[in-house]
Design a protein around this motif. Structure first.
Motif, PDB file in Angstrom:
ATOM      1  N   VAL A   1     -28.829 -18.770  24.465  1.00  0.00           N
ATOM      2  CA  VAL A   1     -29.089 -18.205  23.162  1.00  0.00           C
ATOM      3  C   VAL A   1     -28.019 -16.911  23.171  1.00  0.00           C
ATOM      4  N   SER A   2     -27.276 -16.812  22.125  1.00  0.00           N
ATOM      5  CA  SER A   2     -26.271 -15.685  21.880  1.00  0.00           C
ATOM      6  C   SER A   2     -26.838 -14.950  20.511  1.00  0.00           C
ATOM      7  N   PRO A   3     -26.677 -13.657  20.660  1.00  0.00           N
ATOM      8  CA  PRO A   3     -26.919 -12.838  19.571  1.00  0.00           C
ATOM      9  C   PRO A   3     -25.752 -12.779  18.569  1.00  0.00           C
ATOM     10  N   ARG A   4     -24.635 -13.309  19.008  1.00  0.00           N
ATOM     11  CA  ARG A   4     -23.292 -12.984  18.174  1.00  0.00           C
ATOM     12  C   ARG A   4     -22.904 -14.405  17.573  1.00  0.00           C
ATOM     13  N   PRO A   5     -22.979 -14.150  16.123  1.00  0.00           N
ATOM     14  CA  PRO A   5     -22.547 -15.198  15.243  1.00  0.00           C
ATOM     15  C   PRO A   5     -21.281 -15.598  15.522  1.00  0.00           C
ATOM     16  N   GLY A   6     -21.226 -17.057  15.517  1.00  0.00           N
ATOM     17  CA  GLY A   6     -19.850 -17.541  15.853  1.00  0.00           C
ATOM     18  C   GLY A   6     -19.542 -17.796  17.108  1.00  0.00           C
ATOM     19  N   ASP A   7     -20.616 -17.805  18.204  1.00  0.00           N
ATOM     20  CA  ASP A   7     -20.100 -17.756  19.731  1.00  0.00           C
ATOM     21  C   ASP A   7     -20.379 -19.170  20.198  1.00  0.00           C
ATOM     22  N   HIS A   8     -19.959 -20.224  19.246  1.00  0.00           N
ATOM     23  CA  HIS A   8     -20.062 -21.675  19.607  1.00  0.00           C
ATOM     24  C   HIS A   8     -19.383 -22.043  21.165  1.00  0.00           C
ATOM     25  N   ALA A   9     -18.083 -21.582  20.968  1.00  0.00           N
ATOM     26  CA  ALA A   9     -17.139 -21.804  22.000  1.00  0.00           C
ATOM     27  C   ALA A   9     -17.709 -21.504  23.421  1.00  0.00           C
ATOM     28  N   ALA A  10     -18.277 -20.113  23.457  1.00  0.00           N
ATOM     29  CA  ALA A  10     -18.841 -19.472  24.741  1.00  0.00           C
ATOM     30  C   ALA A  10     -20.023 -20.363  25.111  1.00  0.00           C
ATOM     31  N   ILE A  11     -20.897 -20.847  23.951  1.00  0.00           N
ATOM     32  CA  ILE A  11     -21.968 -21.377  24.376  1.00  0.00           C
ATOM     33  C   ILE A  11     -21.614 -22.758  25.026  1.00  0.00           C
ATOM     34  N   GLN A  12     -20.605 -23.565  24.158  1.00  0.00           N
ATOM     35  CA  GLN A  12     -20.333 -24.718  24.795  1.00  0.00           C
ATOM     36  C   GLN A  12     -19.716 -24.536  26.208  1.00  0.00           C
ATOM     37  N   PHE A  13     -19.126 -23.545  26.409  1.00  0.00           N
ATOM     38  CA  PHE A  13     -18.547 -23.430  27.710  1.00  0.00           C
ATOM     39  C   PHE A  13     -19.412 -23.301  28.779  1.00  0.00           C
ATOM     40  N   THR A  14     -20.698 -22.665  28.314  1.00  0.00           N
ATOM     41  CA  THR A  14     -21.631 -22.253  29.458  1.00  0.00           C
ATOM     42  C   THR A  14     -22.263 -23.558  29.557  1.00  0.00           C
ATOM     43  N   GLU A  15     -22.670 -24.270  28.504  1.00  0.00           N
ATOM     44  CA  GLU A  15     -23.392 -25.578  28.690  1.00  0.00           C
ATOM     45  C   GLU A  15     -22.479 -26.521  29.570  1.00  0.00           C
ATOM     46  N   ASP A  16     -21.288 -26.743  29.274  1.00  0.00           N
ATOM     47  CA  ASP A  16     -20.480 -27.696  30.173  1.00  0.00           C
ATOM     48  C   ASP A  16     -20.502 -27.131  31.539  1.00  0.00           C
ATOM     49  N   ARG A  17     -20.270 -25.806  32.027  1.00  0.00           N
ATOM     50  CA  ARG A  17     -20.480 -25.423  33.326  1.00  0.00           C
ATOM     51  C   ARG A  17     -21.946 -25.922  33.935  1.00  0.00           C
ATOM     52  N   PHE A  18     -22.924 -25.512  33.094  1.00  0.00           N
ATOM     53  CA  PHE A  18     -24.310 -26.133  33.589  1.00  0.00           C
ATOM     54  C   PHE A  18     -24.214 -27.633  33.893  1.00  0.00           C
ATOM     55  N   HIS A  19     -23.639 -28.433  32.916  1.00  0.00           N
ATOM     56  CA  HIS A  19     -23.822 -29.621  33.312  1.00  0.00           C
ATOM     57  C   HIS A  19     -22.939 -30.158  34.471  1.00  0.00           C
ATOM     58  N   ALA A  20     -21.766 -29.445  34.802  1.00  0.00           N
ATOM     59  CA  ALA A  20     -21.033 -29.601  35.912  1.00  0.00           C
ATOM     60  C   ALA A  20     -21.680 -29.493  37.335  1.00  0.00           C
ATOM     61  N   GLU A  21     -22.354 -28.418  37.173  1.00  0.00           N
ATOM     62  CA  GLU A  21     -23.117 -27.827  38.204  1.00  0.00           C
ATOM     63  C   GLU A  21     -24.246 -28.903  38.646  1.00  0.00           C
ATOM     64  N   CYS A  22     -24.864 -29.214  37.596  1.00  0.00           N
ATOM     65  CA  CYS A  22     -25.919 -30.247  37.761  1.00  0.00           C
ATOM     66  C   CYS A  22     -25.447 -31.600  38.460  1.00  0.00           C
ATOM     67  N   ALA A  23     -24.161 -31.837  37.844  1.00  0.00           N
ATOM     68  CA  ALA A  23     -23.585 -33.310  38.300  1.00  0.00           C
ATOM     69  C   ALA A  23     -23.378 -33.191  39.957  1.00  0.00           C
ATOM     70  N   LYS A  24     -22.950 -31.970  40.263  1.00  0.00           N
ATOM     71  CA  LYS A  24     -22.504 -31.679  41.523  1.00  0.00           C
ATOM     72  C   LYS A  24     -23.626 -31.652  42.575  1.00  0.00           C
ATOM     73  N   LYS A  25     -24.756 -31.417  42.084  1.00  0.00           N
ATOM     74  CA  LYS A  25     -26.052 -31.276  42.781  1.00  0.00           C
ATOM     75  C   LYS A  25     -26.877 -32.548  42.701  1.00  0.00           C
ATOM     76  N   ASP A  26     -26.294 -33.507  41.677  1.00  0.00           N
ATOM     77  CA  ASP A  26     -26.904 -34.821  41.621  1.00  0.00           C
ATOM     78  C   ASP A  26     -28.424 -34.349  40.828  1.00  0.00           C
ATOM     79  N   ILE A  27     -28.284 -33.466  39.948  1.00  0.00           N
ATOM     80  CA  ILE A  27     -29.518 -33.193  39.055  1.00  0.00           C
ATOM     81  C   ILE A  27     -29.441 -33.888  37.804  1.00  0.00           C
TER      82      ILE A  27
END
Length: 85
Positions: A48-74
């Motif tokens: 969750v971000s309190p800043r409107p229009g923060d879609h790029a930062a949220i997408q980056f965070t989600e992409d990093r999360f997915h990458a870390e999960c993939a590395k750890k076979d989660i």
């Protein structure tokens, strides 16, 4: 729904050494011999971000999360694995 959260840190991956002198580095409980027991647990992650229009930062965070999960076979699920829907 009910919101639950916890985070456990222990002084060593071997529970037999938890009574020893304090250490300068803690390990998550998931890094101990109990980790296999926890493999089938699941959590819900919300970004969750309190800043409107923060879609790029949220997408980056989600992409990093997915990458870390993939590395750890989660496995990442799109729904509650315990729901019957």
């Amino acid at each position: 729904g009910v919101l639950r959260s916890d985070c456990w840190a222990v002084p060593h991956r071997d529970p037999d050494r938890w009574h020893k002198a304090p250490v300068d580095r803690w390990v998550p409980l998931s890094g101990t011999v109990f980790a296999e027991r926890d493999r089938r647990r699941w959590i819900q992650v919300l970004v969750v971000s309190p800043r409107p229009g923060d879609h790029a930062a949220i997408q980056f965070t989600e992409d990093r999360f997915h990458a870390e999960c993939a590395k750890k076979d989660i496995e990442i699920l799109d729904c509650d694995p315990e729901s019957s829907a």
